[in-house]
Design an enzyme around this catalytic site. Structure first.
Site, PDB file in Angstrom:
ATOM      1  N   GLY A 161     -25.000  -9.438  -5.595  1.00 20.39           N
ATOM      2  CA  GLY A 161     -25.115 -10.156  -6.878  1.00 20.39           C
ATOM      3  C   GLY A 161     -24.422 -11.512  -6.817  1.00 20.39           C
ATOM      4  N   PHE A 176     -21.566 -14.128  -6.459  1.00 24.32           N
ATOM      5  CA  PHE A 176     -20.355 -14.066  -5.654  1.00 24.32           C
ATOM      6  C   PHE A 176     -19.124 -14.087  -6.573  1.00 24.32           C
ATOM      7  N   LYS A 210     -12.560 -13.463 -22.352  1.00 23.33           N
ATOM      8  CA  LYS A 210     -11.357 -13.970 -23.025  1.00 23.33           C
ATOM      9  C   LYS A 210     -11.521 -15.426 -23.431  1.00 23.33           C
ATOM     10  N   GLY A 218     -21.520   1.051 -29.305  1.00 22.30           N
ATOM     11  CA  GLY A 218     -20.309   1.446 -28.599  1.00 22.30           C
ATOM     12  C   GLY A 218     -19.086   1.101 -29.430  1.00 22.30           C
ATOM     13  N   TYR A 245     -13.888  -0.940 -25.343  1.00 26.95           N
ATOM     14  CA  TYR A 245     -13.397  -2.295 -25.060  1.00 26.95           C
ATOM     15  C   TYR A 245     -14.478  -3.349 -25.279  1.00 26.95           C
ATOM     16  N   ALA A 253     -17.567  -3.344 -26.669  1.00 23.62           N
ATOM     17  CA  ALA A 253     -18.172  -3.485 -28.001  1.00 23.62           C
ATOM     18  C   ALA A 253     -17.180  -4.110 -28.975  1.00 23.62           C
ATOM     19  N   CYS A 254     -15.889  -3.735 -28.888  1.00 22.70           N
ATOM     20  CA  CYS A 254     -14.902  -4.291 -29.834  1.00 22.70           C
ATOM     21  C   CYS A 254     -14.654  -5.773 -29.550  1.00 22.70           C
ATOM     22  N   ASP A 294     -13.158  -0.479  -9.327  1.00 21.68           N
ATOM     23  CA  ASP A 294     -13.945   0.352 -10.250  1.00 21.68           C
ATOM     24  C   ASP A 294     -14.736   1.450  -9.551  1.00 21.68           C
ATOM     25  N   HIS A 304      15.715 -15.230 -31.185  1.00 23.23           N
ATOM     26  CA  HIS A 304      15.477 -15.102 -32.624  1.00 23.23           C
ATOM     27  C   HIS A 304      14.860 -16.379 -33.145  1.00 23.23           C
TER      28      HIS A 304
HETATM   29  C1  FAD Z   1     -17.177  -7.516 -20.282  1.00 31.43           C
HETATM   30  C2  FAD Z   1     -16.001  -7.048 -19.454  1.00 31.43           C
HETATM   31  C3  FAD Z   1     -14.733  -7.511 -19.753  1.00 31.43           C
HETATM   32  C4  FAD Z   1     -13.650  -7.083 -18.993  1.00 31.43           C
HETATM   33  N1  FAD Z   1     -12.399  -7.521 -19.336  1.00 31.43           N
HETATM   34  C5  FAD Z   1     -11.334  -7.081 -18.643  1.00 31.43           C
HETATM   35  C6  FAD Z   1     -10.028  -7.526 -18.981  1.00 31.43           C
HETATM   36  O1  FAD Z   1      -9.834  -8.315 -19.920  1.00 31.43           O
HETATM   37  N2  FAD Z   1      -8.987  -7.065 -18.258  1.00 31.43           N
HETATM   38  C7  FAD Z   1      -9.163  -6.185 -17.230  1.00 31.43           C
HETATM   39  O2  FAD Z   1      -8.181  -5.775 -16.603  1.00 31.43           O
HETATM   40  N3  FAD Z   1     -10.400  -5.740 -16.876  1.00 31.43           N
HETATM   41  C8  FAD Z   1     -11.473  -6.176 -17.567  1.00 31.43           C
HETATM   42  N4  FAD Z   1     -12.722  -5.748 -17.214  1.00 31.43           N
HETATM   43  C9  FAD Z   1     -12.858  -4.822 -16.062  1.00 31.43           C
HETATM   44  C10 FAD Z   1     -12.837  -5.621 -14.750  1.00 31.43           C
HETATM   45  O3  FAD Z   1     -13.776  -6.668 -14.808  1.00 31.43           O
HETATM   46  C11 FAD Z   1     -13.139  -4.699 -13.580  1.00 31.43           C
HETATM   47  O4  FAD Z   1     -12.233  -3.613 -13.597  1.00 31.43           O
HETATM   48  C12 FAD Z   1     -13.008  -5.403 -12.247  1.00 31.43           C
HETATM   49  O5  FAD Z   1     -13.720  -6.610 -12.228  1.00 31.43           O
HETATM   50  C13 FAD Z   1     -13.479  -4.487 -11.114  1.00 31.43           C
HETATM   51  O6  FAD Z   1     -13.379  -5.161  -9.894  1.00 31.43           O
HETATM   52  P1  FAD Z   1     -14.077  -4.578  -8.584  1.00 31.43           P
HETATM   53  O7  FAD Z   1     -13.702  -5.482  -7.468  1.00 31.43           O
HETATM   54  O8  FAD Z   1     -13.808  -3.142  -8.469  1.00 31.43           O
HETATM   55  O9  FAD Z   1     -15.636  -4.701  -8.855  1.00 31.43           O
HETATM   56  P2  FAD Z   1     -16.560  -5.983  -9.091  1.00 31.43           P
HETATM   57  O10 FAD Z   1     -15.795  -7.198  -9.431  1.00 31.43           O
HETATM   58  O11 FAD Z   1     -17.618  -5.544 -10.023  1.00 31.43           O
HETATM   59  O12 FAD Z   1     -17.187  -6.259  -7.640  1.00 31.43           O
HETATM   60  C14 FAD Z   1     -18.131  -5.411  -7.078  1.00 31.43           C
HETATM   61  C15 FAD Z   1     -19.182  -6.237  -6.388  1.00 31.43           C
HETATM   62  O13 FAD Z   1     -19.919  -5.386  -5.529  1.00 31.43           O
HETATM   63  C16 FAD Z   1     -21.269  -5.776  -5.538  1.00 31.43           C
HETATM   64  N5  FAD Z   1     -22.058  -4.621  -5.087  1.00 31.43           N
HETATM   65  C17 FAD Z   1     -22.201  -3.427  -5.710  1.00 31.43           C
HETATM   66  N6  FAD Z   1     -22.946  -2.598  -4.967  1.00 31.43           N
HETATM   67  C18 FAD Z   1     -23.275  -3.284  -3.859  1.00 31.43           C
HETATM   68  C19 FAD Z   1     -24.037  -2.953  -2.711  1.00 31.43           C
HETATM   69  N7  FAD Z   1     -24.591  -1.749  -2.559  1.00 31.43           N
HETATM   70  N8  FAD Z   1     -24.197  -3.904  -1.758  1.00 31.43           N
HETATM   71  C20 FAD Z   1     -23.656  -5.131  -1.888  1.00 31.43           C
HETATM   72  N9  FAD Z   1     -22.913  -5.485  -2.956  1.00 31.43           N
HETATM   73  C21 FAD Z   1     -22.719  -4.569  -3.917  1.00 31.43           C
HETATM   74  C22 FAD Z   1     -21.518  -6.182  -6.977  1.00 31.43           C
HETATM   75  O14 FAD Z   1     -22.619  -7.076  -7.063  1.00 31.43           O
HETATM   76  C23 FAD Z   1     -20.186  -6.860  -7.356  1.00 31.43           C
HETATM   77  O15 FAD Z   1     -20.228  -8.259  -7.166  1.00 31.43           O
HETATM   78  C24 FAD Z   1     -13.835  -6.174 -17.924  1.00 31.43           C
HETATM   79  C25 FAD Z   1     -15.126  -5.718 -17.612  1.00 31.43           C
HETATM   80  C26 FAD Z   1     -16.198  -6.152 -18.371  1.00 31.43           C
HETATM   81  C27 FAD Z   1     -17.576  -5.662 -18.029  1.00 31.43           C
HETATM   82  N1  NAD Z   2      -9.826  -5.877 -22.010  1.00 29.80           N
HETATM   83  C1  NAD Z   2     -10.147  -5.114 -20.980  1.00 29.80           C
HETATM   84  O1  NAD Z   2      -9.324  -4.736 -20.148  1.00 29.80           O
HETATM   85  C2  NAD Z   2     -11.576  -4.674 -20.795  1.00 29.80           C
HETATM   86  C3  NAD Z   2     -12.607  -5.302 -21.486  1.00 29.80           C
HETATM   87  C4  NAD Z   2     -13.902  -4.847 -21.288  1.00 29.80           C
HETATM   88  C5  NAD Z   2     -14.146  -3.797 -20.412  1.00 29.80           C
HETATM   89  N2  NAD Z   2     -13.120  -3.218 -19.766  1.00 29.80           N
HETATM   90  C6  NAD Z   2     -13.351  -2.070 -18.864  1.00 29.80           C
HETATM   91  O2  NAD Z   2     -14.717  -1.747 -18.833  1.00 29.80           O
HETATM   92  C7  NAD Z   2     -14.896  -0.385 -19.188  1.00 29.80           C
HETATM   93  C8  NAD Z   2     -16.204  -0.196 -19.866  1.00 29.80           C
HETATM   94  O3  NAD Z   2     -16.140  -0.708 -21.202  1.00 29.80           O
HETATM   95  P1  NAD Z   2     -17.086  -0.139 -22.333  1.00 29.80           P
HETATM   96  O4  NAD Z   2     -16.629  -0.668 -23.642  1.00 29.80           O
HETATM   97  O5  NAD Z   2     -18.499  -0.319 -21.926  1.00 29.80           O
HETATM   98  O6  NAD Z   2     -16.836   1.426 -22.236  1.00 29.80           O
HETATM   99  P2  NAD Z   2     -15.754   2.378 -22.938  1.00 29.80           P
HETATM  100  O7  NAD Z   2     -15.772   3.607 -22.144  1.00 29.80           O
HETATM  101  O8  NAD Z   2     -14.484   1.669 -23.180  1.00 29.80           O
HETATM  102  O9  NAD Z   2     -16.391   2.666 -24.373  1.00 29.80           O
HETATM  103  C9  NAD Z   2     -17.644   3.274 -24.530  1.00 29.80           C
HETATM  104  C10 NAD Z   2     -17.844   3.453 -26.019  1.00 29.80           C
HETATM  105  O10 NAD Z   2     -19.190   3.777 -26.280  1.00 29.80           O
HETATM  106  C11 NAD Z   2     -19.232   4.786 -27.259  1.00 29.80           C
HETATM  107  N3  NAD Z   2     -20.511   5.476 -27.080  1.00 29.80           N
HETATM  108  C12 NAD Z   2     -20.922   6.192 -25.993  1.00 29.80           C
HETATM  109  N4  NAD Z   2     -22.178   6.629 -26.180  1.00 29.80           N
HETATM  110  C13 NAD Z   2     -22.561   6.179 -27.400  1.00 29.80           C
HETATM  111  C14 NAD Z   2     -23.746   6.306 -28.165  1.00 29.80           C
HETATM  112  N5  NAD Z   2     -24.781   6.999 -27.691  1.00 29.80           N
HETATM  113  N6  NAD Z   2     -23.800   5.729 -29.373  1.00 29.80           N
HETATM  114  C15 NAD Z   2     -22.750   5.027 -29.854  1.00 29.80           C
HETATM  115  N7  NAD Z   2     -21.600   4.870 -29.173  1.00 29.80           N
HETATM  116  C16 NAD Z   2     -21.517   5.443 -27.965  1.00 29.80           C
HETATM  117  C17 NAD Z   2     -18.016   5.647 -26.981  1.00 29.80           C
HETATM  118  O11 NAD Z   2     -17.636   6.362 -28.111  1.00 29.80           O
HETATM  119  C18 NAD Z   2     -16.996   4.560 -26.628  1.00 29.80           C
HETATM  120  O12 NAD Z   2     -16.407   4.053 -27.786  1.00 29.80           O
HETATM  121  C19 NAD Z   2     -13.690  -0.046 -20.046  1.00 29.80           C
HETATM  122  O13 NAD Z   2     -13.401   1.327 -20.020  1.00 29.80           O
HETATM  123  C20 NAD Z   2     -12.612  -0.866 -19.426  1.00 29.80           C
HETATM  124  O14 NAD Z   2     -12.003  -0.131 -18.394  1.00 29.80           O
HETATM  125  C21 NAD Z   2     -11.842  -3.631 -19.940  1.00 29.80           C
END
Ligand code: FAD
Ligand code: NAD
EC number: 1.8.1.15
Length: 465
Positions: A33, A35, A48, A178, A181, A183-184, A308, A447
């Site tokens: 996907g 980089f 953020k 949802g 995290y 959705a909120c 992850d 303070h």
């Molecule tokens: C919307 C959103 C907001 C978030 N906000 C926060 C936050 O505020 N704070 C926080 O701590 N966490 C947050 N997270 C979670 C955080 O982004 C992840 O926990 C973190 O990026 C995971 O890193 P990773 O290296 O495990 O995976 P990734 O960064 O997802 O890297 C995995 C890579 O592997 C590639 N890949 C997958 N399968 C294959 C394959 N078969 N061959 C080749 N390449 C492949 C993918 O394309 C991807 O680029 C958020 C997640 C989302 C979705």
């Molecule tokens: N600030 C951060 O650190 C941050 C921000 C975004 C994502 N993340 C990471 O990404 C992960 C995934 O985030 P996410 O929000 O997708 O998942 P989540 O697991 O946090 O929440 C999923 C939500 O979907 C709801 N849900 C499930 N099925 C449903 C249905 N059929 N109808 C209505 N609601 C339903 C659940 O009740 C739950 O509230 C998080 O667990 C977190 O680890 C982290």
């Protein structure tokens, strides 16, 4: 068939593995996907950056309670979006160019999957073998088992977090499915930017896994800002002129709702299946995560996993720490640094939800402590009862601290202004084994700073003497 010293699958946290200890290895990075992975491109960082303008709108709205009235905001979506991705996209491109320019690194821009022990087939038709493999393949958003909502279709307004931040125009109406995290945070962003948001959550509160009072406060505040449907889910989606007609099943039966766009935010699935981990001799948990031991080793020899794809916590700070452990353990395995290997034993794991107000937490909830039979004492400090809270005119924030009766911190749960930063001294104290009394009395607390919430929460604990 190309053979490499090390193959890394995934360029998110996997890209940070190449420390000086691993210099001059013949390394392949396989990335299908964008980089740089989720956090940089579609996760923590852009979200953020979108939260910030939404926070400004909420603050401006709230300012009337402090005697300042602003005119209604004017939101320039293309300017917000392009400023954010104008900063992020060059970082991703630059990271990729840097790796392409390194003699010892080969970048394969395709999908890899295991076809044997440390043997990988690429979607291009090539095969690779390697002495060592690190699986850093992350996770992906899941959809609903409902026609049209199984996955994203951004052209028709069905989004996941991967696509919603790059929309051409702001829709008038959005439904966020949802209550976690994503959705909120996204409901806060789009409601703040003027979209008519409906959030549909299956459980009885938003952020259901948080301490009950935190989750309840967040739900109450969100419900005051936009339409929150609890104990509800979407059961059908029918295309209508320019949008969707959704059927929502809730506590009072079924109702329908028209919307221009939908965000699927019902969780993320580890990508172990996308790499055919099992065919590489790698065991997985029933929930799809790769099984790793405390050194991040998988069940296959000389194959490690991080982030992850294997972690119980889908958080970037956790993935980063996993990567540090794996980098060290690779260097030990290669004989480049003396042992022993590192164990991944950093606790507790904190997290924050960057909604408005913010939520931040580590450790068990009161309900979990009680279920485990863990003895504990607890105290809740209201933000509105410290001097900075008076300045904020805060009516919602609170911090709850749970500690063992002798004063060792077990957990902290906060909802309120800048909770993600305010809670950090408590994370530090719990990580380093400092007691509540040491932290509260062993330093000056500026303070009248907001951190006095932490000081007062610790002083309020009914500890054994
Ligand atoms: C919307 C959103 C907001 C978030 N906000 C926060 C936050 O505020 N704070 C926080 O701590 N966490 C947050 N997270 C979670 C955080 O982004 C992840 O926990 C973190 O990026 C995971 O890193 P990773 O290296 O495990 O995976 P990734 O960064 O997802 O890297 C995995 C890579 O592997 C590639 N890949 C997958 N399968 C294959 C394959 N078969 N061959 C080749 N390449 C492949 C993918 O394309 C991807 O680029 C958020 C997640 C989302 C979705
Ligand atoms: N600030 C951060 O650190 C941050 C921000 C975004 C994502 N993340 C990471 O990404 C992960 C995934 O985030 P996410 O929000 O997708 O998942 P989540 O697991 O946090 O929440 C999923 C939500 O979907 C709801 N849900 C499930 N099925 C449903 C249905 N059929 N109808 C209505 N609601 C339903 C659940 O009740 C739950 O509230 C998080 O667990 C977190 O680890 C982290």
């Amino acid at each position: 068939m190309p053979h490499h010293d090390l193959v890394i699958i995934g360029s998110g946290s996997g890209n940070s593995l190449l420390t000086p200890d691993l210099a001059r290895l013949d390394v392949a990075i396989v990335e299908k996907g964008v980089f740089g992975g989720t956090c940089l491109n579609v996760g923590c960082i852009p979200t953020k950056m979108f939260v910030m303008p939404a926070d400004r709108v909420v603050e401006a709205d709230d300012a009337s309670r402090l005697g300042v009235d602003f005119p209604a905001p004017s939101v320039d979506w293309p300017a917000i979006r392009d400023r954010i991705f104008g900063r992020i996209d060059p970082i991703s491109r630059g990271g990729e160019e840097y790796r392409r320019g390194q003699d010892h690194v080969t970048l394969y821009r395709t999908r890899a999957r295991f076809v044997g022990e440390r043997r990988l087939a690429l979607d291009t038709g090539e095969e690779l073998t390697a002495d060592r493999v690190v699986v850093a393949a992350g996770s992906r958003a899941v959809g609903l088992p409902v026609e049209h909502l199984e996955g994203p279709d951004p052209e028709r307004g069905i989004h996941t977090s991967d696509t919603v931040m790059r929309m051409d125009t702001l829709p008038e109406r959005m439904v966020m499915i949802g209550g976690g995290y994503v959705a909120c945070e996204m409901s806060h962003v789009f409601a703040g930017l003027g979209v008519q948001v409906t959030q549909v959550q299956r459980s009885s509160r938003l952020l259901m896994n948080e301490e009950e009072a935190v989750s309840q406060t967040y739900t109450d505040v969100a419900s005051g800002r936009y339409d929150v449907r609890l104990r509800s889910t979407v059961t059908s989606a029918t295309p209508v002129d320019g949008g969707w007609l959704l059927e929502i099943a809730g506590p009072d039966g079924s109702s329908t709702l028209e919307t221009d766009a939908v965000l699927l935010a019902v969780g993320r699935r580890p990508n172990a299946d996308l790499v055919d981990a099992v065919d590489g001799g790698i065991d997985t948990h029933p929930d799809g995560r790769i099984v790793v031991d405390s050194q991040q080793r998988t069940s296959a020899e000389r194959v490690w996993a991080l982030g992850d794809v294997s972690s119980e916590w889908q958080l970037k700070h956790v993935a980063n720490h996993d990567a540090k452990v794996v980098a060290h353990n690779l260097a030990v395995d290669l004989g480049r640094v003396p042992g022993p290997p590192q164990h991944n034993d950093l606790f507790p794991v904190p997290h924050a939800v960057f909604g408005n107000p913010q939520v931040a937490s580590f450790g068990p909830t009161a309900r979990e402590l009680e279920a485990d039979g863990t003895p504990y004492v607890t105290y809740t400090q209201q933000v509105g009862d410290v001097a900075y809270g008076w300045a904020l005119e805060d009516e919602v924030g609170h911090l709850t601290v749970h500690a063992s009766p002798d004063g060792h911190l077990l957990a902290a749960h906060m909802v309120g202004h800048q909770a993600s930063s305010i809670i950090q001294p408590l994370v530090q104290a719990a990580s380093l084994g400092q007691t509540a009394a040491e932290v509260a009395r062993g330093q000056y607390w500026i303070h009248p700073a907001l951190a006095e919430v932490v000081e007062n929460a610790l002083l309020g604990l009914p500890l054994e003497h």
